[in-house]
Design a protein around this motif. Sequence first.
Motif, PDB file in Angstrom:
ATOM      1  N   VAL A  66      87.013 -24.908  31.144  1.00  0.00           N
ATOM      2  CA  VAL A  66      87.042 -25.916  30.080  1.00  0.00           C
ATOM      3  C   VAL A  66      85.666 -26.024  29.418  1.00  0.00           C
ATOM      4  CG1 VAL A  66      87.409 -28.368  29.577  1.00  0.00           C
ATOM      5  CG2 VAL A  66      88.914 -27.190  31.174  1.00  0.00           C
ATOM      6  N   GLN A  67      84.604 -25.764  30.186  1.00  0.00           N
ATOM      7  CA  GLN A  67      83.249 -25.890  29.665  1.00  0.00           C
ATOM      8  C   GLN A  67      82.780 -24.650  28.897  1.00  0.00           C
ATOM      9  OE1 GLN A  67      80.688 -26.896  32.951  1.00  0.00           O
ATOM     10  NE2 GLN A  67      81.982 -28.577  33.632  1.00  0.00           N
ATOM     11  N   VAL A  68      83.548 -23.557  28.966  1.00  0.00           N
ATOM     12  CA  VAL A  68      83.117 -22.301  28.357  1.00  0.00           C
ATOM     13  C   VAL A  68      82.780 -22.427  26.873  1.00  0.00           C
ATOM     14  CG1 VAL A  68      83.985 -20.025  27.638  1.00  0.00           C
ATOM     15  CG2 VAL A  68      84.128 -20.709  30.032  1.00  0.00           C
ATOM     16  N   GLY A  73      78.029 -22.399  21.157  1.00  0.00           N
ATOM     17  CA  GLY A  73      77.210 -23.095  20.170  1.00  0.00           C
ATOM     18  C   GLY A  73      76.216 -22.205  19.447  1.00  0.00           C
ATOM     19  N   PRO A  74      75.367 -21.432  20.169  1.00  0.00           N
ATOM     20  CA  PRO A  74      74.401 -20.579  19.465  1.00  0.00           C
ATOM     21  C   PRO A  74      75.060 -19.514  18.585  1.00  0.00           C
ATOM     22  CG  PRO A  74      73.763 -20.897  21.750  1.00  0.00           C
ATOM     23  CD  PRO A  74      75.141 -21.452  21.627  1.00  0.00           C
ATOM     24  N   ALA A 155      81.480 -16.062  27.430  1.00  0.00           N
ATOM     25  CA  ALA A 155      80.644 -17.219  27.800  1.00  0.00           C
ATOM     26  C   ALA A 155      79.177 -16.962  27.483  1.00  0.00           C
ATOM     27  CB  ALA A 155      80.852 -17.569  29.280  1.00  0.00           C
ATOM     28  N   GLY A 156      78.307 -17.128  28.490  1.00  0.00           N
ATOM     29  CA  GLY A 156      76.870 -17.233  28.292  1.00  0.00           C
ATOM     30  C   GLY A 156      76.206 -16.120  27.514  1.00  0.00           C
ATOM     31  N   ALA A 157      76.640 -14.872  27.675  1.00  0.00           N
ATOM     32  CA  ALA A 157      75.963 -13.776  26.982  1.00  0.00           C
ATOM     33  C   ALA A 157      76.120 -13.872  25.476  1.00  0.00           C
ATOM     34  CB  ALA A 157      76.487 -12.429  27.481  1.00  0.00           C
ATOM     35  N   LEU A 158      77.175 -14.551  25.000  1.00  0.00           N
ATOM     36  CA  LEU A 158      77.365 -14.728  23.560  1.00  0.00           C
ATOM     37  C   LEU A 158      76.274 -15.606  22.955  1.00  0.00           C
ATOM     38  CD1 LEU A 158      81.242 -15.224  23.343  1.00  0.00           C
ATOM     39  CD2 LEU A 158      79.926 -13.116  23.044  1.00  0.00           C
ATOM     40  N   HIS A 238      71.588 -10.836  30.593  1.00  0.00           N
ATOM     41  CA  HIS A 238      71.986 -12.235  30.759  1.00  0.00           C
ATOM     42  C   HIS A 238      73.181 -12.329  31.702  1.00  0.00           C
ATOM     43  CE1 HIS A 238      72.459 -16.359  28.599  1.00  0.00           C
ATOM     44  NE2 HIS A 238      73.097 -16.396  29.750  1.00  0.00           N
ATOM     45  N   ALA A 239      74.163 -11.471  31.495  1.00  0.00           N
ATOM     46  CA  ALA A 239      75.364 -11.496  32.341  1.00  0.00           C
ATOM     47  C   ALA A 239      75.047 -11.152  33.787  1.00  0.00           C
ATOM     48  CB  ALA A 239      76.409 -10.536  31.788  1.00  0.00           C
TER      49      ALA A 239
END
Length: 306
Positions: A66-68, A73-74, A155-158, A238-239
Amino acid sequence: MPTGYLGLPDVLLNLFHTLQHLMPETIRSNVRRFPTATFFILTFLFSWGYLGLTFGLIGTGASGPVQVPFAWGPLFGGLLTVWLLGESVSGWLGQVGRWRAGLRWYLLGIGILVVGKEMPNLVAWLLGADVLLVAGTEVPIVGYLVSMGITLFVAGALEEFGWRGFAQVRLQKQYGAVAASLFVGGMWALWHLPFLLLGVGGFDSFYVYVPEVMAFSVLLGWLYNATKGALPVVMITHAAHNRPDLLGVSGQMPPLAQSVPWDGVFYVLVMAVVIWQVGARTLSGDGRLPEIPGKAPASASQAPAE
């Protein structure tokens, strides 16, 4: 139906262009004057707005999936700012295709992150603790692949489209690579502030997390610049950080290994070595900075007005 760049229907592209021209000139002028400030504002509005809505409806116990969208945002901040600037959206997104940077850069990035993440376990081993390889035993290999895959593709790497591929590449033209990387790292840490304040997401304390993520930002900035803007190298690195540990301690963790943020210490030390070796101005090794993706070459060398 005819399609334009990114496979979007021409009618939708025409709508985007129409909306762009209908934008009040005062807004467009301010975006041109302060592109990175616009990016950060849009990024925070998207991520914090989504998180506030999610936690308000579901509570802070909302599951990881749900938090993905928070991590998008960036990406959306950069995408909207590029669009508002009237620059090439396809050219900016196209930096993800710069994957031919050489295998050594992928291995170097992954290697630094693997060692860094395992530093507490390695220190425990040096202090005499029994350290076991949990990869493939307690944690199946597929678990690492799934974890890295989720980070890389959804997720984060984006985030790297925005942090490195928009903000740093512009700020460093005027302020230098290390200063830009540290500033982006500080904003990156601030962006995570809701998680830190609410104690969700498994983050370290604020005083531990901020120096670590700022050093991490410099390392990612170095990989981005040294590979001439090869965003996939940064994304995969990052991943590599967002995964379960490869090692585990059997029994009691030595107090010294537990009380010191050894991963952060490692990243700071590697950061210092990198700056000493390649220089703080460009972090590239050859004295050159990558061009701003999506921006016309004739104006890419102009420093932002921020």
